[in-house]
Design a protein around this motif. Structure first.
Motif, mmCIF file in Angstrom:
data_model
loop_
_atom_site.group_PDB
_atom_site.id
_atom_site.type_symbol
_atom_site.label_atom_id
_atom_site.label_comp_id
_atom_site.label_asym_id
_atom_site.label_seq_id
_atom_site.Cartn_x
_atom_site.Cartn_y
_atom_site.Cartn_z
ATOM 1 N N SER A 1 0.860 -1.183 0.000
ATOM 2 C CA SER A 1 0.000 0.000 0.000
ATOM 3 C C SER A 1 0.899 1.236 0.000
ATOM 4 O O SER A 1 2.052 1.173 0.422
ATOM 5 C CB SER A 1 -0.898 0.005 1.237
ATOM 6 O OG SER A 1 -1.745 -1.125 1.255
ATOM 7 N N ARG B 1 2.207 3.619 1.779
ATOM 8 C CA ARG B 1 2.354 4.035 3.172
ATOM 9 C C ARG B 1 3.455 5.070 3.376
ATOM 10 O O ARG B 1 3.525 5.712 4.438
ATOM 11 C CB ARG B 1 2.628 2.821 4.065
ATOM 12 C CG ARG B 1 1.499 1.797 4.060
ATOM 13 C CD ARG B 1 1.751 0.681 5.062
ATOM 14 N NE ARG B 1 0.717 -0.342 4.996
ATOM 15 C CZ ARG B 1 -0.462 -0.263 5.610
ATOM 16 N NH1 ARG B 1 -0.745 0.804 6.344
ATOM 17 N NH2 ARG B 1 -1.338 -1.238 5.496
ATOM 18 N N SER C 1 4.259 5.785 -2.910
ATOM 19 C CA SER C 1 3.333 6.659 -3.625
ATOM 20 C C SER C 1 3.432 6.523 -5.143
ATOM 21 O O SER C 1 2.476 6.822 -5.858
ATOM 22 C CB SER C 1 3.580 8.121 -3.230
ATOM 23 O OG SER C 1 4.807 8.603 -3.745
ATOM 24 N N SER D 1 0.615 4.275 -6.519
ATOM 25 C CA SER D 1 -0.773 4.553 -6.127
ATOM 26 C C SER D 1 -1.715 4.388 -7.325
ATOM 27 O O SER D 1 -1.336 4.674 -8.469
ATOM 28 C CB SER D 1 -0.861 5.989 -5.591
ATOM 29 O OG SER D 1 -2.175 6.346 -5.295
ATOM 30 N N SER E 1 -2.645 1.351 -6.042
ATOM 31 C CA SER E 1 -2.209 0.041 -5.561
ATOM 32 C C SER E 1 -1.399 -0.640 -6.659
ATOM 33 O O SER E 1 -1.467 -0.253 -7.830
ATOM 34 C CB SER E 1 -3.410 -0.838 -5.168
ATOM 35 O OG SER E 1 -4.213 -1.117 -6.309
ATOM 36 N N GLU F 1 5.486 -2.467 4.207
ATOM 37 C CA GLU F 1 4.216 -3.190 4.378
ATOM 38 C C GLU F 1 4.386 -4.387 5.298
ATOM 39 O O GLU F 1 3.549 -4.627 6.203
ATOM 40 C CB GLU F 1 3.692 -3.639 3.016
ATOM 41 C CG GLU F 1 2.287 -4.199 3.024
ATOM 42 C CD GLU F 1 1.223 -3.125 3.209
ATOM 43 O OE1 GLU F 1 0.113 -3.477 3.655
ATOM 44 O OE2 GLU F 1 1.493 -1.943 2.913
ATOM 45 N N LYS G 1 -1.548 4.071 8.630
ATOM 46 C CA LYS G 1 -2.003 5.082 7.693
ATOM 47 C C LYS G 1 -1.400 4.879 6.314
ATOM 48 O O LYS G 1 -0.297 4.359 6.164
ATOM 49 C CB LYS G 1 -1.644 6.475 8.208
ATOM 50 C CG LYS G 1 -2.453 6.924 9.413
ATOM 51 C CD LYS G 1 -2.149 8.371 9.760
ATOM 52 C CE LYS G 1 -3.028 8.855 10.903
ATOM 53 N NZ LYS G 1 -2.753 10.276 11.238
ATOM 54 N N THR G 2 -2.132 5.308 5.312
ATOM 55 C CA THR G 2 -1.622 5.358 3.947
ATOM 56 C C THR G 2 -1.746 6.789 3.436
ATOM 57 O O THR G 2 -2.526 7.591 3.961
ATOM 58 C CB THR G 2 -2.403 4.420 3.010
ATOM 59 O OG1 THR G 2 -3.785 4.804 3.014
ATOM 60 C CG2 THR G 2 -2.266 2.973 3.458
ATOM 61 N N CYS H 1 -0.270 11.245 -2.813
ATOM 62 C CA CYS H 1 0.499 10.407 -3.732
ATOM 63 C C CYS H 1 0.820 11.160 -5.016
ATOM 64 O O CYS H 1 1.949 11.081 -5.536
ATOM 65 C CB CYS H 1 -0.264 9.128 -4.051
ATOM 66 S SG CYS H 1 -0.298 7.921 -2.692
#
Length: 227
Positions: A110, A112, A117, A120, A122, A182, A195-196, A202
């Motif tokens: 993720s 994080r 980023s 992003s 995912s 992760e 948190k993400t 991102c």
């Protein structure tokens, strides 16, 4: 046909491939390529990437058509990505260890932290541990990857694509660091609480301005025999 670009492409590809190996992101398996034109790309010699030397020339491969003799079977993945995404200029298939461990849970990193980023919202997961041995499999994997910078293969490494061999090397390192974070979050039992970054964060953070890409390339390729 490619005399004007082949020599420099071959050297840069070897530097990038060796750097990937030295960073522990590829071992005996994996391959790296760079686009030559709309219809051809150059893939590194079929040997452990960290062991490539200055005499190891790559092989020109058509974006569409049969793989040349001696080219590894999973180079089909490169073909399909280049075919589906004309803007992509380089692809690497590697075995980042933290990415590999995380993928056995059918999970990908993720966003994080800053390095996460760049993938992003995912990182797509190819949820099949088998090797890619057909054009149909390679095409399906490229479909799953879509427009993302990477796709993780469950228990089988990752594929990263970008605008240059330098960018692909840096992004592969970022992907591995995102997987490290992760796994650390999961290990302390905070997977759902951690948190993400938001989508807006991102978009702002995933930049290469300020020599971000160049500095990581310099770090990873430092001491290479062809620099």
């Amino acid at each position: 046909m490619f005399d004007n670009v082949r020599s420099d492409a071959d050297r840069k590809l070897r530097v990038a491939a060796r750097s990937l190996g030295r960073a522990g992101l590829a071992h005996a398996y994996g391959h790296y390529s760079v686009r030559l034109d709309a219809n051809h790309f150059l893939v590194c010699a079929p040997k452990p990437m960290a062991l490539l030397d200055s005499s190891d020339e790559g092989t020109v491969v058509p974006v569409k058509g049969a793989l040349p003799d001696g080219v590894l079977g999973e180079v089909r993945i490169h073909q399909q990505i280049y075919s589906q995404r004309p803007s992509i200029q380089s692809v690497a298939r590697s075995m980042p260890p933290k990415v590999m461990s995380l993928s056995t849970l059918s999970r990908t990193p993720s966003p994080r932290h800053g390095f996460g980023s760049y993938f992003s919202p995912s990182v797509p997961l190819w949820d099949d541990p088998l090797l890619i041995r057909s054009d149909a499999q390679a095409s399906a994997l490229a479909d799953v990857m879509g427009e993302s910078r990477a796709v993780v293969m469950r228990g089988n490494g990752a594929v990263v694509a970008g605008g240059s061999p330098e960018e692909v090397l840096v992004l592969t390192w970022y992907l591995e660091d995102a997987a490290r974070v992760e796994l650390d979050v999961l290990a302390c039992g905070a997977g759902l609480l951690g948190k993400t970054l938001t989508e807006t964060q991102c978009e702002t953070r995933a930049t290469f301005s300020g020599r971000i890409l160049e500095r990581m390339w310099d770090y990873l390729s430092a001491g290479d025999c062809e620099l």
